[in-house]
Design a protein around this motif. Structure first.
Motif, PDB file in Angstrom:
ATOM      1  N   THR A 269       0.835  -1.208   0.000  1.00 35.29           N
ATOM      2  CA  THR A 269       0.000   0.000   0.000  1.00 35.29           C
ATOM      3  C   THR A 269       0.867   1.254   0.000  1.00 35.29           C
ATOM      4  O   THR A 269       1.896   1.296   0.675  1.00 35.29           O
ATOM      5  N   ARG A 270       0.440   2.253  -0.773  1.00 32.69           N
ATOM      6  CA  ARG A 270       0.974   3.609  -0.665  1.00 32.69           C
ATOM      7  C   ARG A 270      -0.209   4.577  -0.700  1.00 32.69           C
ATOM      8  O   ARG A 270      -1.203   4.331  -1.375  1.00 32.69           O
ATOM      9  N   ARG A 271      -0.067   5.681  -0.007  1.00 31.36           N
ATOM     10  CA  ARG A 271      -1.118   6.699  -0.005  1.00 31.36           C
ATOM     11  C   ARG A 271      -1.179   7.389  -1.359  1.00 31.36           C
ATOM     12  O   ARG A 271      -0.214   7.397  -2.121  1.00 31.36           O
ATOM     13  N   ARG A 272      -2.342   7.956  -1.679  1.00 28.63           N
ATOM     14  CA  ARG A 272      -2.467   8.828  -2.841  1.00 28.63           C
ATOM     15  C   ARG A 272      -1.961  10.222  -2.492  1.00 28.63           C
ATOM     16  O   ARG A 272      -1.941  10.630  -1.330  1.00 28.63           O
ATOM     17  N   ASP A 273      -1.553  10.986  -3.506  1.00 31.09           N
ATOM     18  CA  ASP A 273      -1.140  12.377  -3.319  1.00 31.09           C
ATOM     19  C   ASP A 273      -1.821  13.218  -4.393  1.00 31.09           C
ATOM     20  O   ASP A 273      -1.908  12.809  -5.560  1.00 31.09           O
ATOM     21  N   ALA A 280       2.875   9.873  -8.753  1.00 27.04           N
ATOM     22  CA  ALA A 280       3.629   8.971  -9.624  1.00 27.04           C
ATOM     23  C   ALA A 280       4.847   8.398  -8.914  1.00 27.04           C
ATOM     24  O   ALA A 280       5.204   7.224  -9.095  1.00 27.04           O
ATOM     25  N   SER A 281       5.486   9.232  -8.090  1.00 28.40           N
ATOM     26  CA  SER A 281       6.643   8.767  -7.325  1.00 28.40           C
ATOM     27  C   SER A 281       6.247   7.697  -6.318  1.00 28.40           C
ATOM     28  O   SER A 281       6.963   6.701  -6.119  1.00 28.40           O
ATOM     29  N   LEU A 282       5.081   7.858  -5.691  1.00 29.09           N
ATOM     30  CA  LEU A 282       4.592   6.858  -4.741  1.00 29.09           C
ATOM     31  C   LEU A 282       4.280   5.546  -5.444  1.00 29.09           C
ATOM     32  O   LEU A 282       4.553   4.462  -4.919  1.00 29.09           O
ATOM     33  N   ILE A 283       3.714   5.628  -6.648  1.00 27.53           N
ATOM     34  CA  ILE A 283       3.441   4.423  -7.438  1.00 27.53           C
ATOM     35  C   ILE A 283       4.750   3.704  -7.766  1.00 27.53           C
ATOM     36  O   ILE A 283       4.856   2.477  -7.611  1.00 27.53           O
ATOM     37  N   ALA A 284       5.734   4.461  -8.204  1.00 23.20           N
ATOM     38  CA  ALA A 284       7.016   3.857  -8.554  1.00 23.20           C
ATOM     39  C   ALA A 284       7.674   3.208  -7.349  1.00 23.20           C
ATOM     40  O   ALA A 284       8.261   2.122  -7.444  1.00 23.20           O
ATOM     41  N   ASP A 285       7.568   3.875  -6.192  1.00 27.04           N
ATOM     42  CA  ASP A 285       8.145   3.328  -4.971  1.00 27.04           C
ATOM     43  C   ASP A 285       7.477   2.011  -4.597  1.00 27.04           C
ATOM     44  O   ASP A 285       8.148   1.044  -4.219  1.00 27.04           O
ATOM     45  N   GLU A 325      -3.167  -1.469  -8.580  1.00 28.51           N
ATOM     46  CA  GLU A 325      -4.518  -0.923  -8.660  1.00 28.51           C
ATOM     47  C   GLU A 325      -4.587   0.344  -7.819  1.00 28.51           C
ATOM     48  O   GLU A 325      -4.001   0.421  -6.733  1.00 28.51           O
ATOM     49  N   THR A 326      -5.315   1.339  -8.314  1.00 32.68           N
ATOM     50  CA  THR A 326      -5.403   2.640  -7.667  1.00 32.68           C
ATOM     51  C   THR A 326      -6.831   2.903  -7.217  1.00 32.68           C
ATOM     52  O   THR A 326      -7.778   2.702  -7.980  1.00 32.68           O
ATOM     53  N   TYR A 327      -6.967   3.374  -5.964  1.00 27.25           N
ATOM     54  CA  TYR A 327      -8.264   3.677  -5.373  1.00 27.25           C
ATOM     55  C   TYR A 327      -8.280   5.128  -4.904  1.00 27.25           C
ATOM     56  O   TYR A 327      -7.317   5.871  -5.118  1.00 27.25           O
ATOM     57  N   ALA A 328      -9.368   5.541  -4.262  1.00 21.53           N
ATOM     58  CA  ALA A 328      -9.536   6.955  -3.913  1.00 21.53           C
ATOM     59  C   ALA A 328      -8.440   7.465  -3.000  1.00 21.53           C
ATOM     60  O   ALA A 328      -7.994   8.604  -3.117  1.00 21.53           O
ATOM     61  N   ASN A 329      -7.990   6.622  -2.072  1.00 22.53           N
ATOM     62  CA  ASN A 329      -7.068   7.073  -1.038  1.00 22.53           C
ATOM     63  C   ASN A 329      -5.698   6.429  -1.120  1.00 22.53           C
ATOM     64  O   ASN A 329      -4.736   6.933  -0.552  1.00 22.53           O
ATOM     65  N   VAL A 330      -5.608   5.269  -1.800  1.00 25.44           N
ATOM     66  CA  VAL A 330      -4.378   4.480  -1.772  1.00 25.44           C
ATOM     67  C   VAL A 330      -4.105   3.833  -3.122  1.00 25.44           C
ATOM     68  O   VAL A 330      -4.998   3.681  -3.962  1.00 25.44           O
ATOM     69  N   HIS A 331      -2.842   3.424  -3.300  1.00 23.43           N
ATOM     70  CA  HIS A 331      -2.432   2.499  -4.355  1.00 23.43           C
ATOM     71  C   HIS A 331      -2.170   1.143  -3.697  1.00 23.43           C
ATOM     72  O   HIS A 331      -1.646   1.088  -2.577  1.00 23.43           O
ATOM     73  N   HIS A 332      -2.525   0.043  -4.390  1.00 23.63           N
ATOM     74  CA  HIS A 332      -2.331  -1.295  -3.845  1.00 23.63           C
ATOM     75  C   HIS A 332      -1.638  -2.184  -4.865  1.00 23.63           C
ATOM     76  O   HIS A 332      -1.805  -2.008  -6.074  1.00 23.63           O
ATOM     77  N   LEU A 333      -0.903  -3.187  -4.348  1.00 23.55           N
ATOM     78  CA  LEU A 333      -0.474  -4.318  -5.161  1.00 23.55           C
ATOM     79  C   LEU A 333      -1.512  -5.430  -4.995  1.00 23.55           C
ATOM     80  O   LEU A 333      -1.821  -5.846  -3.881  1.00 23.55           O
TER      81      LEU A 333
END
Length: 446
Positions: A269-273, A280-285, A325-333
């Motif tokens: 999980t990563r938070r959305r910004d 995009a940086s959070l997705i890459a991380d 996958e991307t949701y309102a608040n977070v990105h998930h694997l």
């Protein structure tokens, strides 16, 4: 095999129609709010069930009458006795059992596990026999009532035509966690100690926020705010009298269509910004994180093992591993695990093999559940259990009840946490637990 009665109705927004059913028995809304062709296409609405299956204190009851055999055996019996033809072209839930299976029901599936019998927050299982269901196809923007009889369809259509009931307040102040931050970080450190000692590879540790339910609070009004704050593919609202549940879950435990099974575990999980470059940086991380990918792969292996207990040899596959996958608040694997049920295996067998979901226990599952109970020292109730339906037409779908608020005993509870591995950092895990429930808690604001 029974032939269902079908009538088309005007396709309105399902949660708005739920306002017209307030006060009806066992109101059940299973809603895809984050809509897509494959995962978020359908929603379902039902009330006033024909019968209720309930598990209390380890005993199984059907409309209050004690049942011989296990709850899972009773589920298989009810599905077999009420088998009906699937109507092609309509939303897949066309009558069957719907409701929740609490996380704590998992204790009964593993009687040798050293898990205390905590005072329950709600019945361990509550599934209702719905012989009349409104189904919504959001891609076609069409809706139907499917029922055993024309009379039951008319009853539901008349209820759906009533004016909506007034909504109360969605706000609750005064939330408190059962862990101070330092204590939660110590709990994470304790889980890591178990991992390093070789007891487990991973455990899902959570904290619980609770608050008294104020006078005038309306759980359905709260759900209608939550669905906008945190749109999700497997959302749900249940009003079962002594317990209400509002869920905005992105995660499927499992679905089954005529023996073809799919599970979609989430780990990572990563938070959305709001800033696109930071997002995009959070997705890459997340995509590059060895820790998160290892966490996901461990749960995929657990699920492959779970499904192999009830699947035909050679049919368990992983068509997607660590997809983003991307949701309102977070990105998930998110990974996808599939299989085909063995001949003679039913939904009871499948639930018994896969429940509770490995993504919210850890691995190995039984030892992880024991450690969770030791560290959390509390029941989870519906949280981390499952909400969904088991259809008489051979179609079933169950979520994992995360991003979920539950209301019972005049107390509101919201839980959040994450998977702990040897690479976990307690401060980061504390922050992740808050990130996951941030939109849920925002929905309680005035």
């Amino acid at each position: 095999m029974r032939e269902p009665h079908v009538r088309e109705i005007i396709c309105l927004e399902p949660s708005a129609l739920a306002l017209r059913l307030k006060g009806q028995r066992h109101l059940t809304l299973l809603e895809s709010v984050m809509r897509s062709e494959h995962l978020g296409r359908y929603s379902f609405l039902a009330c006033n069930p024909k019968a209720t299956l309930e598990v209390n204190a380890g005993r199984t009851f059907l409309d209050g009458v004690p049942q011989a055999g296990t709850a899972l055996a009773v589920i298989d019996r009810l599905l077999a006795q009420n088998r009906q033809r699937h109507v092609p072209g309509l939303p897949p839930f066309q009558g069957g059992l719907a409701g929740y299976i609490a996380y704590d029901f998992g204790r009964s599936l593993e009687p040798h596990a050293r898990i205390p019998a905590f005072a329950p927050l709600c019945p361990d299982l509550m599934l209702h026999h719905f012989d009349c269901v409104a189904g919504f196809d959001h891609m076609q923007e069409r809706a139907w009532i499917v029922s055993e009889t024309e009379e039951r369809a008319e009853e539901l259509e008349e209820l759906l035509a009533r004016p909506p009931r007034p909504a109360g307040s969605h706000a609750i102040p005064g939330w408190q966690s059962n862990f101070a931050r330092a204590d939660y970080e110590k709990a994470i450190a304790r889980a890591i100690e178990y991992i390093l000692a070789g007891d487990i590879f991973q455990a899902n540790i959570t904290q619980t926020f609770s608050a008294p339910v104020p006078e005038g609070f309306d759980p359905l009004a709260f759900y209608r705010v939550l669905r906008l704050k945190n749109p999700a593919t497997f959302s749900a609202f249940l009003d079962y009298g002594a317990v209400q549940v509002a869920s905005s879950s992105p995660e499927r435990l499992l679905s089954c269509e005529e023996g073809r099974v799919e599970a979609r575990p989430i780990k990572g999980t990563r938070r959305r910004d709001a800033d696109p470059s930071r997002d995009a940086s959070l997705i890459a991380d997340l995509a590059a994180s060895r820790k998160d990918r290892a966490e996901n792969v461990m749960i995929v292996d657990l699920l492959r093992n779970d499904l192999s207990r009830v699947a035909k040899p050679g049919t368990v596959r992983v068509p997607v591993l660590c997809g983003l996958e991307t949701y309102a608040n977070v990105h998930h694997l998110v990974s996808v695990v599939t299989g085909e049920l063995k001949d003679g295996c039913g939904m009871g067998d499948l639930i018994g093999a896969a429940f509770p979901g490995g993504s919210i226990t850890g691995a190995p599952k039984i030892r992880a559940m024991e450690i969770i109970a030791e560290i959390e020292q509390a029941p989870r109730g519906v949280y981390c259990g499952s909400i969904g339906y088991l259809g008489f037409n051979g179609r079933s779908d169950l979520n994992i009840a995360i991003r979920t608020a539950q209301f019972s005993g005049q107390v509101a509870r919201v839980q959040g946490g994450g998977g702990i591995t040897a690479r976990s950092q307690p401060p980061a895990e504390y922050e992740e637990s808050l990130t996951k429930i941030r939109r849920v808690m925002e929905a309680f604001q005035p």
